[in-house]
Design an enzyme around this catalytic site. Structure first.
Site, PDB file in Angstrom:
ATOM      1  N   GLY A 167      -0.745   6.926   1.939  1.00  0.00           N
ATOM      2  CA  GLY A 167      -0.309   8.294   2.151  1.00  0.00           C
ATOM      3  C   GLY A 167      -1.102   9.062   3.192  1.00  0.00           C
ATOM      4  N   PHE A 168      -1.471   8.385   4.287  1.00  0.00           N
ATOM      5  CA  PHE A 168      -2.176   9.058   5.395  1.00  0.00           C
ATOM      6  C   PHE A 168      -3.453   9.759   4.902  1.00  0.00           C
ATOM      7  CE2 PHE A 168       1.816   9.849   8.283  1.00  0.00           C
ATOM      8  CZ  PHE A 168       1.918   8.480   8.487  1.00  0.00           C
TER       9      PHE A 168
ATOM     10  N   ASN B  62      -3.250   6.724  16.502  1.00  0.00           N
ATOM     11  CA  ASN B  62      -2.001   6.742  15.751  1.00  0.00           C
ATOM     12  C   ASN B  62      -1.905   8.089  15.039  1.00  0.00           C
ATOM     13  OD1 ASN B  62      -0.170   6.281  13.393  1.00  0.00           O
ATOM     14  ND2 ASN B  62      -0.086   4.204  14.225  1.00  0.00           N
TER      15      ASN B  62
ATOM     16  N   LYS C 115       6.019   3.780  16.807  1.00  0.00           N
ATOM     17  CA  LYS C 115       5.933   2.722  15.803  1.00  0.00           C
ATOM     18  C   LYS C 115       7.147   2.808  14.897  1.00  0.00           C
ATOM     19  CE  LYS C 115       2.703   0.288  12.831  1.00  0.00           C
ATOM     20  NZ  LYS C 115       1.283   0.161  12.451  1.00  0.00           N
TER      21      LYS C 115
ATOM     22  N   ASN D 283       6.136  -1.516  11.390  1.00  0.00           N
ATOM     23  CA  ASN D 283       5.354  -1.001  10.276  1.00  0.00           C
ATOM     24  C   ASN D 283       5.642  -1.854   9.038  1.00  0.00           C
ATOM     25  OD1 ASN D 283       3.782   0.830   8.675  1.00  0.00           O
ATOM     26  ND2 ASN D 283       4.414   2.516  10.007  1.00  0.00           N
TER      27      ASN D 283
ATOM     28  N   SER E 151       6.061   5.264   8.401  1.00  0.00           N
ATOM     29  CA  SER E 151       5.392   4.931   7.149  1.00  0.00           C
ATOM     30  C   SER E 151       6.290   5.302   5.978  1.00  0.00           C
ATOM     31  CB  SER E 151       4.069   5.688   7.031  1.00  0.00           C
ATOM     32  OG  SER E 151       3.551   5.555   5.712  1.00  0.00           O
TER      33      SER E 151
ATOM     34  N   ASN F 247       5.224   5.969   3.041  1.00  0.00           N
ATOM     35  CA  ASN F 247       4.354   6.554   2.017  1.00  0.00           C
ATOM     36  C   ASN F 247       4.157   8.060   2.129  1.00  0.00           C
ATOM     37  OD1 ASN F 247       3.901   3.944   0.953  1.00  0.00           O
ATOM     38  ND2 ASN F 247       2.419   3.570   2.585  1.00  0.00           N
ATOM     39  N   THR F 248       4.816   8.697   3.101  1.00  0.00           N
ATOM     40  CA  THR F 248       4.856  10.158   3.176  1.00  0.00           C
ATOM     41  C   THR F 248       6.302  10.568   2.953  1.00  0.00           C
ATOM     42  OG1 THR F 248       2.972  10.313   4.691  1.00  0.00           O
ATOM     43  CG2 THR F 248       4.524  12.161   4.668  1.00  0.00           C
TER      44      THR F 248
ATOM     45  N   ASN G 125       0.833  -1.198   0.000  1.00  0.00           N
ATOM     46  CA  ASN G 125       0.000   0.000   0.000  1.00  0.00           C
ATOM     47  C   ASN G 125       0.864   1.242   0.000  1.00  0.00           C
ATOM     48  OD1 ASN G 125      -0.454   1.942   2.509  1.00  0.00           O
ATOM     49  ND2 ASN G 125       0.198  -0.057   3.327  1.00  0.00           N
TER      50      ASN G 125
END
Length: 342
Positions: free
Chosen positions: A119-120, A147, A221, A250, A183, A185-186, A116
């Site tokens: 992107g929040f 979170n 995390k 994560n 994450s 994705n950012t 995935n």
């Protein structure tokens, strides 16, 4: 039942199916006269043996839902009636944001995995806070974690302000916090895992972590892709900042050993599911050993069977969380884990 419908679900786009399923679950739970009773009877397992007390909170069982599944805190009550001991919502940011362009979620069926790059995507902390306030008025016994992250357009040097906004807004409506700097994705977010910026964020939150004599457990995390030196830093940071513990781990950016087609493997984003099982367990074991078990760890990553959960607990985790395994195995997985732990 889930085995019958899963092949149908897996024919369609995973993000669309996710929204379809959780909305139908909420409808069944909220509006079908016997919905709550049917879910509880089917999926709950009550036993004193399953109860845990971790970082000052009491959990009816050690199996939780990981962040990312309910990004806006819309489905907490319905999901808790599937047997989860706690629900973690988010990742939430101060301002609403749409996330990355679609498609942004991909099933790797051969690997029982998901990539995935969401992107929040979320509706913002104000929407979540109001929703959780109403939930807590009705169900104060559901353990909910918040979170929190930063908006995509917030520069890293100002990131601490985003974490403060989310922390302050959710303080009265969640039971614990998770600082998400891991994450993939950012853009640039994982740079906040470095010691100096991470210490700044955690120490700042700890200074605010008192409201009328009440404080909330704060967890960090972390990514599964950290080096040994970085993991050593994490242990040192947790001890120095005196936060409550760590969530390990994560999603990963590693693509080694996958069976899926090259096109899928090349999709950018975080990989979750079975390929992460061993790696996340090794991170848990290392952190637990290095810290001499001085702080709790929530184990997450590739839990598809009861044995996977037991291995993470034996490696040093106090609690575990599901996400991709929940999608591939269905809600019956929660009860199977609880049975095995009894």
């Amino acid at each position: 039942m889930y085995r019958l419908v899963k092949p149908v679900f897996f024919k369609f786009d995973p993000e669309r199916v996710h929204h379809f399923v959780v909305k139908r679950l909420k409808w069944f739970h909220d509006f079908f006269p016997l919905g709550k009773k049917i879910l509880r009877k089917s999926y709950h397992l009550h036993s004193k043996e399953l109860e845990r007390e971790v970082f000052g909170l009491k959990f009816k069982n050690p199996v939780g839902l990981a962040a990312g599944f309910d990004k806006n805190g819309e489905f907490v009550e319905a999901l808790s009636n599937l047997g989860f001991g706690f629900i973690e919502v988010g990742t939430v940011t101060p301002l609403p944001q749409p996330g990355n362009d679609k498609p942004r979620m991909f099933r790797l069926k051969e690997d029982e995995a998901i990539i995935n790059r969401m992107g929040f995507n979320n509706k913002g902390v104000d929407v979540m806070a109001e929703r959780l306030r109403l939930l807590k008025c009705k169900h104060s016994n559901i353990v909910v974690g918040g979170n929190i992250g930063k908006n995509k357009n917030t520069p890293n040097e100002e990131a601490v302000n985003d974490y403060i906004k989310c922390f302050d807004r959710l303080f009265d409506v969640v039971d614990y916090f998770v600082v998400n700097v891991s994450s993939p994705n950012t853009p640039g977010l994982r740079a906040l895992q470095e010691k100096e910026p991470l210490m700044h964020i955690l120490n700042t939150l700890q200074l605010r972590n008192n409201k009328e004599g009440i404080s909330r457990p704060i967890l960090l995390k972390i990514a599964p892709d950290l080096t040994i030196e970085q993991l050593d830093d994490i242990v040192e940071i947790v001890n120095e900042t005196k936060i409550a513990g760590v969530i390990a781990t994560n999603t990963t950016i590693d693509r080694n050993g996958l069976y899926a087609a090259d096109g899928l493997k090349r999709e950018t984003g975080g990989l979750s599911g079975k390929p992460l099982t061993k790696k996340s367990t090794e991170v848990i074991r290392y952190i637990s050993t290095k810290s001499e078990g001085k702080f709790p760890i929530i184990g997450v990553g590739g839990i598809h069977t009861a044995q996977d959960a037991k291995e993470k607990l034996e490696a040093g985790a106090s609690l575990v969380q599901l996400y991709t395994g929940f999608i591939y195995e269905g809600p019956g997985l929660i009860k199977r884990i609880c049975k095995a732990l009894c």
